[in-house]
Write an enzyme that holds these catalytic residues in place. Structure first.
Site, short mmCIF file in Angstrom:
data_model
loop_
_atom_site.label_atom_id
_atom_site.label_comp_id
_atom_site.label_asym_id
_atom_site.label_seq_id
_atom_site.Cartn_x
_atom_site.Cartn_y
_atom_site.Cartn_z
N LYS A 1 0.84 -1.19 0.00
CA LYS A 1 0.00 0.00 0.00
C LYS A 1 0.88 1.24 0.00
O LYS A 1 1.44 1.63 1.02
CB LYS A 1 -0.93 0.02 1.22
CG LYS A 1 -2.15 0.86 0.93
CD LYS A 1 -2.62 1.73 2.06
CE LYS A 1 -1.69 2.77 2.55
NZ LYS A 1 -1.60 3.99 1.75
N GLU B 251 8.87 1.15 11.34
CA GLU B 251 9.98 2.09 11.23
C GLU B 251 9.35 3.46 11.32
O GLU B 251 8.67 3.89 10.39
CB GLU B 251 10.73 1.85 9.92
CG GLU B 251 12.11 2.40 9.93
CD GLU B 251 12.15 3.79 9.37
OE1 GLU B 251 12.01 4.75 10.18
OE2 GLU B 251 12.31 3.95 8.16
N CYS C 44 13.20 10.32 8.03
CA CYS C 44 12.95 9.84 9.40
C CYS C 44 14.17 10.01 10.28
O CYS C 44 14.05 10.11 11.48
CB CYS C 44 12.46 8.40 9.37
SG CYS C 44 13.38 7.39 8.24
N GLU D 49 8.74 15.81 15.93
CA GLU D 49 9.24 15.58 14.58
C GLU D 49 8.54 16.59 13.65
O GLU D 49 7.31 16.60 13.57
CB GLU D 49 8.93 14.16 14.13
CG GLU D 49 9.41 13.89 12.72
CD GLU D 49 9.23 12.44 12.29
OE1 GLU D 49 8.10 11.95 12.35
OE2 GLU D 49 10.22 11.81 11.88
P1 NAP Z 1 1.39 8.26 8.08
O1 NAP Z 1 -0.04 8.40 8.44
O2 NAP Z 1 2.25 7.55 9.05
O3 NAP Z 1 1.48 7.53 6.65
C1 NAP Z 1 2.34 6.48 6.32
C2 NAP Z 1 1.58 5.38 5.62
O4 NAP Z 1 0.58 4.84 6.48
C3 NAP Z 1 0.82 5.85 4.38
O5 NAP Z 1 0.87 4.82 3.41
C4 NAP Z 1 -0.57 6.03 4.92
O6 NAP Z 1 -1.57 6.00 3.94
C5 NAP Z 1 -0.70 4.85 5.85
N1 NAP Z 1 -1.78 4.96 6.84
C6 NAP Z 1 -2.51 6.05 7.20
N2 NAP Z 1 -3.38 5.73 8.19
C7 NAP Z 1 -3.22 4.42 8.45
C8 NAP Z 1 -3.83 3.50 9.39
N3 NAP Z 1 -4.78 3.87 10.26
N4 NAP Z 1 -3.41 2.23 9.39
C9 NAP Z 1 -2.42 1.82 8.57
N5 NAP Z 1 -1.82 2.64 7.66
C10 NAP Z 1 -2.20 3.93 7.61
O7 NAP Z 1 2.06 9.65 7.77
P2 NAP Z 1 1.42 10.97 7.09
O8 NAP Z 1 0.06 11.26 7.67
O9 NAP Z 1 1.52 10.83 5.62
O10 NAP Z 1 2.47 12.07 7.60
C11 NAP Z 1 2.34 12.61 8.90
C12 NAP Z 1 3.68 12.76 9.59
O11 NAP Z 1 4.29 11.47 9.73
C13 NAP Z 1 4.73 13.55 8.84
O12 NAP Z 1 4.56 14.91 9.02
C14 NAP Z 1 6.00 13.03 9.43
O13 NAP Z 1 6.28 13.69 10.65
C15 NAP Z 1 5.69 11.58 9.72
N6 NAP Z 1 6.23 10.67 8.66
C16 NAP Z 1 7.30 9.91 8.96
C17 NAP Z 1 7.84 9.09 7.98
C18 NAP Z 1 9.05 8.25 8.25
O14 NAP Z 1 9.75 7.87 7.31
N7 NAP Z 1 9.33 7.90 9.48
C19 NAP Z 1 7.29 9.05 6.71
C20 NAP Z 1 6.15 9.81 6.44
C21 NAP Z 1 5.63 10.62 7.44
P3 NAP Z 1 -2.00 7.37 3.19
O15 NAP Z 1 -0.76 8.06 2.72
O16 NAP Z 1 -2.78 6.85 2.05
O17 NAP Z 1 -2.75 8.18 4.17
#
Ligand code: NAP
Ligand code: MG
Length: 506
Positions: free
Chosen positions: A195, A271, A305, A402
Site C-alpha cells: 500500500k 519504522e 525519518c 518531529e
Molecule cells: P502516516 O499516516 O504515518 O502515513 C504512512 C503510511 O501509512 C501511508 O501509506 C498512509 O496512507 C498509511 N496509513 C494512514 N493511516 C493508516 C492507518 N490507520 N493504518 C495503517 N496505515 C495507515 O504519515 P502521514 O500522515 O503521511 O504524515 C504525517 C507525519 O508522519 C509527517 O509529518 C511526518 O512527521 C511523519 N512521517 C514519517 C515518515 C518516516 O519515514 N518515518 C514518513 C512519512 C511521514 P495514506 O498516505 O494513504 O494516508
C-alpha cells in the site's frame, strides 16, 4: 471512476508516457470492486498542478489482493519455488529498474518534488542495489542443525517464509521504501500486498508493471493505493495477513500495532519517526561537521525519518561553528526538481507545508531565535527554505516534535555528559550523530547514545548490508542487512528421533 492508465507529458523533458493507474492484483491492473470510491488525485508539489488520478482501493479490494497473495503463496511462490529462482527474478527486476531509471526518476520527481538527479542517483541507484543485495540472499536462507543426542536424535531449524505480508509505505522515499520492503520479503519467499501513500502512488504502480514483466507469478506482489487510512487499516486488521511492515509516523504505527493485536496477532515491524540529535565536540573538523549537519537536516528537504533536527555544539566552538553552518545551509538551492540547480525540492503536500510553517511560527513564538529562514516565498509550490533556530530550550515544540521539514534547532553544551543527556532527552531513538576527533570520546558517546543508528563523523548515509531501525518509540524490528530476513521468516524446529524407543506407560 478513474481509468486504468493515464497519458502524461513531462514538460521539462518533453517526455510522454503512459502511467498505470489501476489497482495491481494478480499481475493485472484492475478497477476497484467498489465502483463508488472516489479516485486519488496525484499532485505535483512544485506547481500544485494535478498529474493524473489513480484508482483508490477499498477494504474489499484489499480482501481480493490478500486472497491473490495467499493463492500465490500456496501454489507458485512460498515453499514452491527455489531460492535460486527467487534470486533470478529479483535480479531481473533490478535490471528492469535500471533500464527504466530515467523515467522512474522523472515521475518520482513529478509526484514527490525531489530533484530528478537525486531520485535517479540516490533513491533509485540505492533501490537497484538493494534488490540485488537481497537477490544474493534468496538462496542462502539457512537454519541450524542442532545436536540433541549423538546416538538417537537431532533437531534442525528451517527459516520458512512467514506468508502474506502487508507493506505500508510513506511518501518521502516512494521507490526506496518500496525496494527496502519488497527485496527481503521476496528473497524469503513471502507474497505481498503493497500500500503506497495516497500522496505518491505513481512509481509503485510503475514498479508493479515491472514485477509482471520480470516474470513473477501472478499474486506474488499486489499493489493497492487507497485514500486515507482505508487500505492500511484493512491490511493491519486482516485475518489473512501474516505480517505487516510499516514505515511512517509513530501515531499511525501505534494504530497498526493495536489492529494487529486485536485481529490475528500478526508479526509487526515499524519504522517510525525521530527527533535525531547530532553533537559537535570541540575537537571535530568543524568545516566537515557543518557539511554533515547540513546534509542531516536538509537532505530530502528534511522529510527524512533520521533528519538530524537537533544539533548540540560545544560552547568553546559554538560561535565559530554557527558562522560556518548558516552560510552553508543558505547555499542549498531549494527549487523545482526538474531544475538542475536544485539540491532539494518542495515539501510533499499542502498539509506538510502548513505543518512545517506552524512549527516555524511556534519556534519564534516560544522564544527561539531565527539564524536563517522564516520568510515564506510568494507564488506556487510547497517550498520551504532552510531554517535554523538558535537559543532553544528543551521544552519548545520545535525541539520535542518531529517536524519533517528543513528546520534545525541548535543548542549548546559544556561537557560530554551534558551533551549525552541532551541528545537522549527524547521519546524517539532512530538516528544520532557525533563529530569528534577524540577516538575514546567517539567510542564512549556512540555507546551512550540511545538510537538504532549512530553515525560518527558523518550523517544520514546508509548501506544495504547494514541494519536500520529504531529504539524507544522510533520502532520495532530492523530493515536492511541480514537482520531484515528475520522479519520475513518464521523459524520451525524439527525434532528428529532415529533411535530412541519410548517405554510405555510412564
Ligand atoms: P502516516 O499516516 O504515518 O502515513 C504512512 C503510511 O501509512 C501511508 O501509506 C498512509 O496512507 C498509511 N496509513 C494512514 N493511516 C493508516 C492507518 N490507520 N493504518 C495503517 N496505515 C495507515 O504519515 P502521514 O500522515 O503521511 O504524515 C504525517 C507525519 O508522519 C509527517 O509529518 C511526518 O512527521 C511523519 N512521517 C514519517 C515518515 C518516516 O519515514 N518515518 C514518513 C512519512 C511521514 P495514506 O498516505 O494513504 O494516508
Ligand atoms: Mg495520511
Amino acid at each position: 471512476m478513474a481509468s486504468l492508465s493515464a497519458r502524461i507529458v513531462i514538460r521539462a523533458t518533453n517526455r510522454e508516457l503512459e502511467i498505470p493507474t489501476g489497482l495491481f492484483i494478480d499481475n493485472q491492473f484492475v478497477p476497484s470492486v467498489d465502483s463508488a470510491s472516489e479516485p486519488i488525485q496525484a499532485v505535483n508539489p512544485s506547481t500544485e498542478e494535478p498529474i493524473c488520478s489513480v484508482v483508490a482501493g477499498s477494504a474489499k479490494d484489499i480482501d481480493i489482493a490478500v486472497a491473490a497473495a495467499r493463492k500465490a503463496f500456496n501454489t507458485t511462490w512460498g515453499k514452491n519455488v527455489t531460492g535460486f529462482e527467487r534470486s533470478k527474478l529479483l535480479n531481473k527486476l533490478a535490471d528492469l529498474m535500471e533500464r527504466d531509471q530515467d523515467i522512474l526518476a522523472e515521475v518520482e520527481s513529478l509526484n514527490n518534488g525531489k530533484p530528478v538527479k537525486i531520485a535517479r542517483d540516490f533513491d533509485i541507484g540505492d533501490s537497484i542495489q538493494c534488490l540485488r543485495y537481497y537477490a544474493g540472499w534468496a538462496d542462502k536462507i539457512t537454519g541450524q542443525t542442532i545436536e540433541v543426542d549423538n546416538k538417537t536424535k537431532l533437531a534442525f531449524t528451517k527459516h520458512d517464509p512467514i506468508g502474506v505480508c502487508g507493506q505500508i509505505i510513506p511518501w518521502n522515499y516512494p521507490i526506496n521504501m518500496w525496494a527496502w520492503k519488497v527485496g527481503p520479503a521476496l528473497a524469503c519467499g513471502c507474497t505481498i500486498v503493497m500500500k503506497p501513500s495516497e500522496l505518491t502512488p505513481l512509481t509503485a504502480l510503475m514498479l508493479s508493471k515491472l514485477i509482471a514483466e520480470a516474470g513473477f507469478p501472478p499474486g506474488v506482489v499486489n499493489t493497492i493505493p487507497s485514500l486515507g487510512s482505508v487500505g492500511g487499516a484493512a491490511l493491519s486488521a486482516h485475518m489473512g495477513v501474516d505480517k505487516v511492515a510499516f514505515t511512517g509516523s509513530t501515531v499511525t504505527g501505534r494504530k497498526i500495532m493495536e489492529a494487529a493485536a486485536k485481529s490475528n496477532l500478526k508479526k509487526v515491524s515499524l519504522e517510525l519517526g525521530g527527533k535525531s540529535p547530532q553533537i559537535v565536540f570541540e575537537s571535530a573538523d568543524l568545516d566537515q561537521a557543518a557539511n554533515w549537519a547540513c546534509l542531516g537536516i536538509l537532505y530530502n528537504t528534511g522529510q527524512d525519518c533520521t533528519a538530524g533536527s537537533r544539533l548540540y555544539v560545544q560552547d568553546t566552538v559554538y560561535d565559530k561553528f554557527i558562522s560556518l553552518l548558516v552560510p552553508k545551509a543558505k547555499e542549498l538551492v531549494i527549487g523545482d526538481g526538474f531544475d538542475e540547480k536544485s539540491g532539494g525540492g518542495p515539501v510533499v503536500s499542502k498539509t506538510q507545508f502548513d505543518k512545517v510553517w506552524r512549527y516555524i511560527e511556534s519556534g519564534s513564538a516560544q522564544g527561539a531565535k531565527l539564524a536563517l529562514g522564516g520568510q515564506k516565498r510568494p507564488g506556487k509550490g510547497f517550498f520551504v527554505d532552510p531554517t535554523i533556530f538558535t537559543d532553544i530550550n528543551a521544552n519548545m515544540d520545535i525541539v520535542r516534535d518531529e517536524i519533517f521539514g528543513p528546520v534545525l534547532s541548535v543548542g549548546r553544551f559544556k561537557t560530554e555528559e551534558e551533551a549525552i543527556s541532551l541528545a537522549n532527552d527524547t521519546s524517539y531513538g532512530l538516528g544520532a550523530g557525533l563529530h569528534s576527533n577524540d577516538a575514546n570520546q567517539c567510542m564512549r558517546v556512540s555507546s551512550a547514545l540511545e538510537a538504532g543508528t549512530v553515525w560518527v563523523n558523518q550523517y544520514n548515509l546508509l548501506n544495504n548490508n547494514v541494519p536500520f531501525g529504531g529504539k524507544k518509540q522510533s520502532g520495532i524490528g530492523r530493515e536492511l542487512g541480514s537482520y531484515a530476513l528475520e522479519e520475513y521468516t518464521s523459524v520451525k524446529a524439527v525434532h528428529w528421533n532415529f533411535g530412541e524407543k519410548l517405554d510405555w506407560p510412564l
